[in-house]
Enzyme design. Structure first.
Site, short mmCIF file in Angstrom:
data_model
loop_
_atom_site.label_atom_id
_atom_site.label_comp_id
_atom_site.label_asym_id
_atom_site.label_seq_id
_atom_site.Cartn_x
_atom_site.Cartn_y
_atom_site.Cartn_z
N ASP A 24 0.82 -1.22 0.00
CA ASP A 24 0.00 0.00 0.00
C ASP A 24 0.85 1.26 0.00
O ASP A 24 0.33 2.36 -0.08
CB ASP A 24 -1.04 0.00 1.12
CG ASP A 24 -0.46 0.24 2.51
OD1 ASP A 24 0.75 0.54 2.63
OD2 ASP A 24 -1.22 0.13 3.48
N ASP A 25 2.17 1.12 0.09
CA ASP A 25 3.02 2.30 0.12
C ASP A 25 3.40 2.77 -1.28
O ASP A 25 4.02 3.82 -1.42
CB ASP A 25 4.30 2.00 0.91
CG ASP A 25 3.98 1.74 2.38
OD1 ASP A 25 3.31 2.58 3.00
OD2 ASP A 25 4.38 0.68 2.89
N SER A 56 -1.84 4.09 2.07
CA SER A 56 -1.95 3.52 3.41
C SER A 56 -3.30 3.87 4.02
O SER A 56 -3.86 4.94 3.75
CB SER A 56 -0.85 4.10 4.31
OG SER A 56 0.37 3.49 4.02
N ASN A 131 4.83 -3.50 4.63
CA ASN A 131 4.31 -2.17 4.90
C ASN A 131 5.29 -1.36 5.73
O ASN A 131 5.99 -1.90 6.58
CB ASN A 131 2.98 -2.28 5.66
CG ASN A 131 2.32 -0.93 5.82
OD1 ASN A 131 1.99 -0.30 4.83
ND2 ASN A 131 2.14 -0.48 7.05
N SER A 164 4.26 -6.52 7.51
CA SER A 164 4.43 -5.13 7.92
C SER A 164 5.65 -5.04 8.82
O SER A 164 5.98 -5.99 9.53
CB SER A 164 3.20 -4.63 8.68
OG SER A 164 2.04 -4.80 7.89
#
Ligand SMILES: *[C@@H]1O[C@H](CO)[C@@H](O)[C@H](O)[C@H]1NC(C)=O
Ligand SMILES: *[C@@H]1O[C@H](CO)[C@@H](O)[C@H](O)[C@H]1NC(C)=O
Ligand SMILES: *[C@@H]1O[C@H](CO)[C@@H](O)[C@H](O)[C@H]1NC(C)=O
Ligand SMILES: *[C@@H]1O[C@H](CO)[C@@H](O)[C@H](O)[C@H]1NC(C)=O
Ligand SMILES: *[C@@H]1O[C@H](CO)[C@@H](O)[C@H](O)[C@H]1NC(C)=O
Length: 324
Positions: A24-25, A56, A131, A164
């Site tokens: 998501d970054d 994010s 993440n 993450s």
């Protein structure tokens, strides 16, 4: 001798194993490029498909480009306003971006990219991350875009793992990707390979790497030789998503600015309450608070309440219910 033979055979095996990698970054973040490089070096056929920019906190939100071109630059100015809304690296046709949330990138991969560009390749595993920042506990499960991509893959019947890390500095890979094995993103990448290798090694006769409807959530601590814990090889600890130390996203109101800021709130009896699985396992938060350890939890996409709670609710609403 024994070691190198084992290494060779696992590389040979890995040649046919296909991984979809997302995050998501953003597709240009150092973490995902380090993961791509390490998984590819380990012999996996990796297709990277990730948001063009930072997404994010979008959880499972399904947003995607409604234009053919980008309406603004990404955070690293790698793709610019007016560039195509999706595309690949010029020098690597396995690395793609899409102007979409992580969950929608997973669908872009399965519904468009793989059928059209990869001859309907069978994906064995979906990996999201690492993440930049932890996604611990049931409270981050719904909120995290990394986890959102992961449960969207599980919805589609694929085994999937969300990774993450405590390191939160999201940097541009062209500035930061390096060959230092002690670099946090390279340590995370090697831990990702370690878990992925283990899943493939232990598949045996199972149809898939994980049970149907199940995914994994992994949180890794601050790593590197520079960190106060000097943590370079965190061990995995089996954990669960609920528990005593779970934190809840909340808001702090600032009366001077008349604005709000993110503030973690302590968990409640509701987040401590384990309804599914082994309730004696530590929460992810407990594992990460214990030092150089990564939490590894199995989650399921069956969000239905367990039988006892289901029955209690059914009694409450029974006056309203009819049979199909
Ligand atoms: C983030 O990482 C970049 C690249 O490694 C570095 O130049 C920058 O100083 C870092 N920022 C912080 C706040 O650590
Ligand atoms: C890392 O190693 C690769 C292969 O040896 C090399 O091509 C690349 O330039 C190196 N990258 C950096 C940042 O030193
Ligand atoms: C961390 O561990 C490495 C290897 O054991 C050692 O060389 C290094 O000095 C340690 N760093 C700190 C900050 O303790
Ligand atoms: C509240 O807002 C003011 C004005 O923007 C700021 O100076 C102050 O640091 C803020 N307080 C907190 C606790 O964040
Ligand atoms: C939150 O939990 C911590 C650790 O248990 C405790 O020290 C703190 O007082 C709690 N805060 C509130 C507002 O209850």
């Amino acid at each position: 001798m024994k070691f190198s033979l084992g290494l060779l055979s696992s590389i040979a095996l890995a040649a046919a194993q296909n991984i979809l990698l997302t995050n998501d970054d953003g597709w240009a973040s150092t973490g995902i490029r380090a993961a791509y490089r390490s998984l590819t070096d380990a012999g996996y056929n990796v297709i990277l498909v990730a948001p063009v920019e930072q997404r994010s906190g979008y959880g499972g939100t399904f947003m995607y480009s409604y234009t053919n071109t980008l309406l603004h630059d990404d955070q690293f100015h790698y793709k610019l306003q007016g560039d195509d809304a999706w595309g690949s690296e010029e020098d690597d046709d396995h690395i793609w971006y899409f102007n979409a949330t992580p969950a929608a990138c997973v669908s872009f991969a399965f519904d468009y990219l793989i059928p059209n560009y990869f001859a309907d390749l069978d994906i064995d595993l979906v990996v999201a991350g690492p993440n930049q920042g932890l996604n611990e506990d049931d409270t981050m499960y719904t909120l995290s875009g990394t986890v959102g991509a992961t449960y969207n893959a599980v919805y589609r019947g694929y085994p999937a793992v969300a990774f993450s890390g405590s390191q939160t500095n999201n940097s541009f890979f062209k500035d930061s990707l390096n060959n230092d094995t002690n670099d946090p993103q390279n340590i995370y990448a090697s831990k990702m390979v370690e878990l992925v290798d283990t899943l493939f090694d232990n598949q045996g006769d199972n149809a898939a790497l994980l049970p149907l409807s199940v995914g994994l959530n992994v949180n890794m601590p601050k790593v590197s030789t520079q960190s106060s814990t000097n943590c370079t090889d965190p061990k995995f600890v089996f954990s669960r998503l609920t528990g005593q130390d779970v934190l809840i996203p909340g808001l702090a109101y600032n009366s001077t600015s008349n604005l709000f800021a993110w503030e973690y709130k302590n968990g409640t009896a509701a987040t401590a309450n384990g309804l599914h699985g082994d309730v004696t396992l530590p929460s992810e938060d407990t594992v990460l608070a214990s030092g150089c350890y990564s939490s590894l939890s199995a989650f399921s996409i069956d969000y239905t309440a367990p039988t006892l709670e289901q029955q209690k609710v059914k009694v409450l609403v029974s006056d309203l219910l009819s049979e199909l």
